[in-house]
Design an enzyme around this catalytic site. Sequence first.
Site, PDB file in Angstrom:
ATOM      1  N   LYS A 198       7.686 112.810 104.395  1.00  0.00           N
ATOM      2  CA  LYS A 198       8.513 113.092 105.560  1.00  0.00           C
ATOM      3  C   LYS A 198       9.955 113.437 105.232  1.00  0.00           C
ATOM      4  CE  LYS A 198       4.673 111.268 108.728  1.00  0.00           C
ATOM      5  NZ  LYS A 198       4.938 110.571 109.765  1.00  0.00           N
ATOM      6  N   SER A 224      11.878 100.912 112.436  1.00  0.00           N
ATOM      7  CA  SER A 224      12.303 100.872 111.170  1.00  0.00           C
ATOM      8  C   SER A 224      12.483 102.479 110.661  1.00  0.00           C
ATOM      9  CB  SER A 224      11.758 100.075 110.000  1.00  0.00           C
ATOM     10  OG  SER A 224      10.805 101.043 109.406  1.00  0.00           O
ATOM     11  N   THR A 227       1.688  97.468 102.873  1.00  0.00           N
ATOM     12  CA  THR A 227       3.345  98.349 102.773  1.00  0.00           C
ATOM     13  C   THR A 227       3.910  97.218 101.670  1.00  0.00           C
ATOM     14  OG1 THR A 227       4.441  98.403 104.824  1.00  0.00           O
ATOM     15  CG2 THR A 227       3.766 100.177 104.906  1.00  0.00           C
ATOM     16  N   SER A 235      17.525  98.002 105.979  1.00  0.00           N
ATOM     17  CA  SER A 235      16.763  97.797 107.614  1.00  0.00           C
ATOM     18  C   SER A 235      18.266  96.864 107.432  1.00  0.00           C
ATOM     19  CB  SER A 235      15.903  97.069 107.657  1.00  0.00           C
ATOM     20  OG  SER A 235      14.868  98.124 106.863  1.00  0.00           O
ATOM     21  N   HIS A 237      14.291 105.856  98.739  1.00  0.00           N
ATOM     22  CA  HIS A 237      14.068 104.566  98.241  1.00  0.00           C
ATOM     23  C   HIS A 237      12.658 104.908  98.977  1.00  0.00           C
ATOM     24  CE1 HIS A 237      12.869 100.504 100.054  1.00  0.00           C
ATOM     25  NE2 HIS A 237      13.054 100.819 100.882  1.00  0.00           N
ATOM     26  N   CYS A 247      16.411  96.316 101.380  1.00  0.00           N
ATOM     27  CA  CYS A 247      15.837  97.157  99.769  1.00  0.00           C
ATOM     28  C   CYS A 247      17.430  98.061  99.741  1.00  0.00           C
ATOM     29  CB  CYS A 247      15.327  98.024 100.298  1.00  0.00           C
ATOM     30  SG  CYS A 247      14.011  97.406 101.459  1.00  0.00           S
ATOM     31  N   GLU A 263      16.768  90.739  98.414  1.00  0.00           N
ATOM     32  CA  GLU A 263      15.395  90.702  99.254  1.00  0.00           C
ATOM     33  C   GLU A 263      15.127  89.395  99.422  1.00  0.00           C
ATOM     34  OE1 GLU A 263      13.612  92.306 102.534  1.00  0.00           O
ATOM     35  OE2 GLU A 263      14.550  94.101 101.628  1.00  0.00           O
ATOM     36  N   ASN A 318       6.102  99.474  98.005  1.00  0.00           N
ATOM     37  CA  ASN A 318       7.069  98.863  98.316  1.00  0.00           C
ATOM     38  C   ASN A 318       7.545  97.807  97.529  1.00  0.00           C
ATOM     39  OD1 ASN A 318      10.115  98.668  99.230  1.00  0.00           O
ATOM     40  ND2 ASN A 318       9.547  98.674 101.485  1.00  0.00           N
TER      41      ASN A 318
HETATM   42  N1  ACO Z   1      -6.373 109.266 107.542  1.00  0.00           N
HETATM   43  C1  ACO Z   1      -5.464 109.450 107.190  1.00  0.00           C
HETATM   44  N2  ACO Z   1      -4.606 108.978 107.861  1.00  0.00           N
HETATM   45  C2  ACO Z   1      -4.769 107.958 108.451  1.00  0.00           C
HETATM   46  C3  ACO Z   1      -5.532 107.415 108.931  1.00  0.00           C
HETATM   47  C4  ACO Z   1      -6.960 107.590 108.785  1.00  0.00           C
HETATM   48  N3  ACO Z   1      -7.498 106.918 108.302  1.00  0.00           N
HETATM   49  N4  ACO Z   1      -5.051 106.367 109.344  1.00  0.00           N
HETATM   50  C5  ACO Z   1      -3.865 106.877 110.142  1.00  0.00           C
HETATM   51  N5  ACO Z   1      -3.577 106.704 109.437  1.00  0.00           N
HETATM   52  C6  ACO Z   1      -2.341 107.862 109.701  1.00  0.00           C
HETATM   53  C7  ACO Z   1      -1.357 107.608 110.801  1.00  0.00           C
HETATM   54  O1  ACO Z   1      -2.029 108.973 110.968  1.00  0.00           O
HETATM   55  C8  ACO Z   1      -0.193 107.459 110.573  1.00  0.00           C
HETATM   56  O2  ACO Z   1       0.002 109.223 109.631  1.00  0.00           O
HETATM   57  P1  ACO Z   1       2.052 109.172 110.813  1.00  0.00           P
HETATM   58  O3  ACO Z   1       2.721 108.687 110.081  1.00  0.00           O
HETATM   59  O4  ACO Z   1       1.734 110.887 109.708  1.00  0.00           O
HETATM   60  O5  ACO Z   1       1.905 109.571 111.718  1.00  0.00           O
HETATM   61  C9  ACO Z   1       0.067 106.901 109.437  1.00  0.00           C
HETATM   62  O6  ACO Z   1      -1.566 106.729 108.696  1.00  0.00           O
HETATM   63  C10 ACO Z   1       0.672 104.962 109.025  1.00  0.00           C
HETATM   64  O7  ACO Z   1      -0.400 104.778 111.334  1.00  0.00           O
HETATM   65  P2  ACO Z   1      -0.280 104.571 112.229  1.00  0.00           P
HETATM   66  O8  ACO Z   1      -1.216 103.817 113.131  1.00  0.00           O
HETATM   67  O9  ACO Z   1       0.618 105.190 112.698  1.00  0.00           O
HETATM   68  O10 ACO Z   1       0.760 103.120 111.192  1.00  0.00           O
HETATM   69  P3  ACO Z   1       0.455 101.464 111.665  1.00  0.00           P
HETATM   70  O11 ACO Z   1       1.024 100.555 112.594  1.00  0.00           O
HETATM   71  O12 ACO Z   1      -0.326 101.343 110.689  1.00  0.00           O
HETATM   72  O13 ACO Z   1       2.326 101.195 110.328  1.00  0.00           O
HETATM   73  C11 ACO Z   1       4.194 101.177 109.431  1.00  0.00           C
HETATM   74  C12 ACO Z   1       2.517 101.625 109.701  1.00  0.00           C
HETATM   75  C13 ACO Z   1       5.198 100.823 110.362  1.00  0.00           C
HETATM   76  C14 ACO Z   1       4.497 102.190 108.450  1.00  0.00           C
HETATM   77  C15 ACO Z   1       3.884  99.880 109.237  1.00  0.00           C
HETATM   78  O14 ACO Z   1       2.922  99.253 108.060  1.00  0.00           O
HETATM   79  C16 ACO Z   1       5.282  98.946 109.299  1.00  0.00           C
HETATM   80  O15 ACO Z   1       5.537  98.241 109.525  1.00  0.00           O
HETATM   81  N6  ACO Z   1       5.319  98.708 107.817  1.00  0.00           N
HETATM   82  C17 ACO Z   1       6.522  97.713 107.018  1.00  0.00           C
HETATM   83  C18 ACO Z   1       7.650  98.823 107.242  1.00  0.00           C
HETATM   84  C19 ACO Z   1       7.717  99.585 106.884  1.00  0.00           C
HETATM   85  O16 ACO Z   1       8.081 100.067 105.252  1.00  0.00           O
HETATM   86  N7  ACO Z   1       9.084 100.506 106.921  1.00  0.00           N
HETATM   87  C20 ACO Z   1       9.681 101.906 106.425  1.00  0.00           C
HETATM   88  C21 ACO Z   1      11.282 101.747 106.418  1.00  0.00           C
HETATM   89  S1  ACO Z   1      11.902 100.719 106.120  1.00  0.00           S
HETATM   90  C22 ACO Z   1      11.936  99.265 104.983  1.00  0.00           C
HETATM   91  O17 ACO Z   1      11.762 100.049 104.066  1.00  0.00           O
HETATM   92  C23 ACO Z   1      10.941  97.988 105.305  1.00  0.00           C
END
Ligand code: ACO
Length: 445
Positions: free
Chosen positions: A252, A205, A155, A355, A243, A113, A79, A322
């Site tokens: 999860k 996502s 990521t 996605s 993936h 992906c 991609e 990733n």
């Molecule tokens: N210690 C331990 N855990 C922590 C801490 C800390 N200090 N701070 C945050 N966390 C945890 C949160 O509780 C959360 O846990 P949860 O998932 O169990 O709720 C996790 O860390 C992530 O933190 P968030 O604040 O919820 O998320 P963030 O705003 O950082 O975004 C995300 C995470 C959405 C994955 C972002 O990195 C993203 O958009 N990535 C790209 C999209 C992606 O990969 N999507 C997945 C499928 S699509 C694909 O493959 C591209």
Amino acid sequence: MAAYYAHVYIELGADKMDELENHDGVSKGKYTIGLGQDSMAFCTEVEDVISMSLTVVKSLLENYKIDPKCIGRLEVGSETVIDKSKSIKTWLMQIFEECGNTDIEGVDSSNACYGGTAALFNCVNWVESNSWDGRYGLVVCTDSAVYAEGTARPTGGAAAIAMLIGPNAPVSFESKYRGSHMAHVYDFYKPDLASEYPVVDGKLSQTCYLMALDSCYNVFCKKYEKLEGKQFSIHDADYFVFHSPYNKLVQKSFARLYYNDFLRKCSTVEDGSREKLEPYSGLSSEKSYQSRELEKASQQVAKHLYDSKVQPTTLIPKQVGNMYTASLYAALASVMHNKNVTLAGQRIVMFSYGSGLTSTMFSFKINEGQHPFSLSNIAGILDVSKKLESRHVVAPEKFVAALKLMEHRYGAKDFTTSQDTSLLAPGTYYLTHVDSMYRRFYAVK
Ligand code: ACO
């Protein structure tokens, strides 16, 4: 199978001064525990998806002593857009043209992906079809996953994986059980053709990924049950390979499959676990994706099975990040490295997600294979530990500077790279220059 990971990486963890959590000013443990990642590889200005795929194809042909004339189909999943018309496959043809083989079908497949899985299915279907001419198919998954500054940036990752497809393989498809889920959503997409970065709705996502997983698992189970005359549960597979955008989502996802087995009233769900999940049996599926309590309870009851059925698949994705199309197959390489010959006779279930969205669950049966395609030889050639150890760790500032430079170079012409190959292993392809006609030139160290 052969693997190549970008040669530099940064630590994501929170112990040393030079790590990304400190650099980004996020709380300690956010990337290591919150996302479940250890480190993340990236391409410097001398590497890209074309150089990585040239390296991995050359390495596969040499290590398994395959005559390039024996390849009849070459499919690439990616991609990472370098050219809107010219397939990455055509750059790879240089290796085959040198040997006089231009009779090779196949082009690139792309949808986030999932492109690698589409490429793999194309090759497998070709080998199983009337058009097959007796030669091997070759699948290459190659991506550089980079995000704009912000929560998605940790990521990222970069790698290429190559897989040879033919009859009597140690990894054999159980094609009849495939379950797919395809839909139209805007969770992650790349509408800005002037930028390498995606537009991401991170939360959406995550939910789309889990919804697709549920749907694919249900179709997969139904097909299995129709053909085998018995119920399928997670106990019927030895390993689950997901993936892996980041490890927390994989944790999860497996818990979600356990919850599905509970809802499907599988006899394999133990009484104690059933009691813990009972309070969530009446949740609508929309509510179930948002319930933190369900997430916690299902992860807790699935933990012992996660450790045996999933953890061995997570090594490379946790270390490299990733890899988009290559992510699922790097996870498969991890279990082949970790479990090696003990895989013979076992079943592996794969979940591919791209996605937009496209997704499929499918499975393999593993056998010992025959030299050079024996499980032990494949693990030896993958040489995972040595490859991971021989990478070079850099400070976050270097990573940020590399991304800035790539932003500038994306879609650009008329430039020469530093051609600094000091960190590259011998045999690695690298980008030397792009001329005034946007033509790209590579050399081998
Ligand atoms: N210690 C331990 N855990 C922590 C801490 C800390 N200090 N701070 C945050 N966390 C945890 C949160 O509780 C959360 O846990 P949860 O998932 O169990 O709720 C996790 O860390 C992530 O933190 P968030 O604040 O919820 O998320 P963030 O705003 O950082 O975004 C995300 C995470 C959405 C994955 C972002 O990195 C993203 O958009 N990535 C790209 C999209 C992606 O990969 N999507 C997945 C499928 S699509 C694909 O493959 C591209």
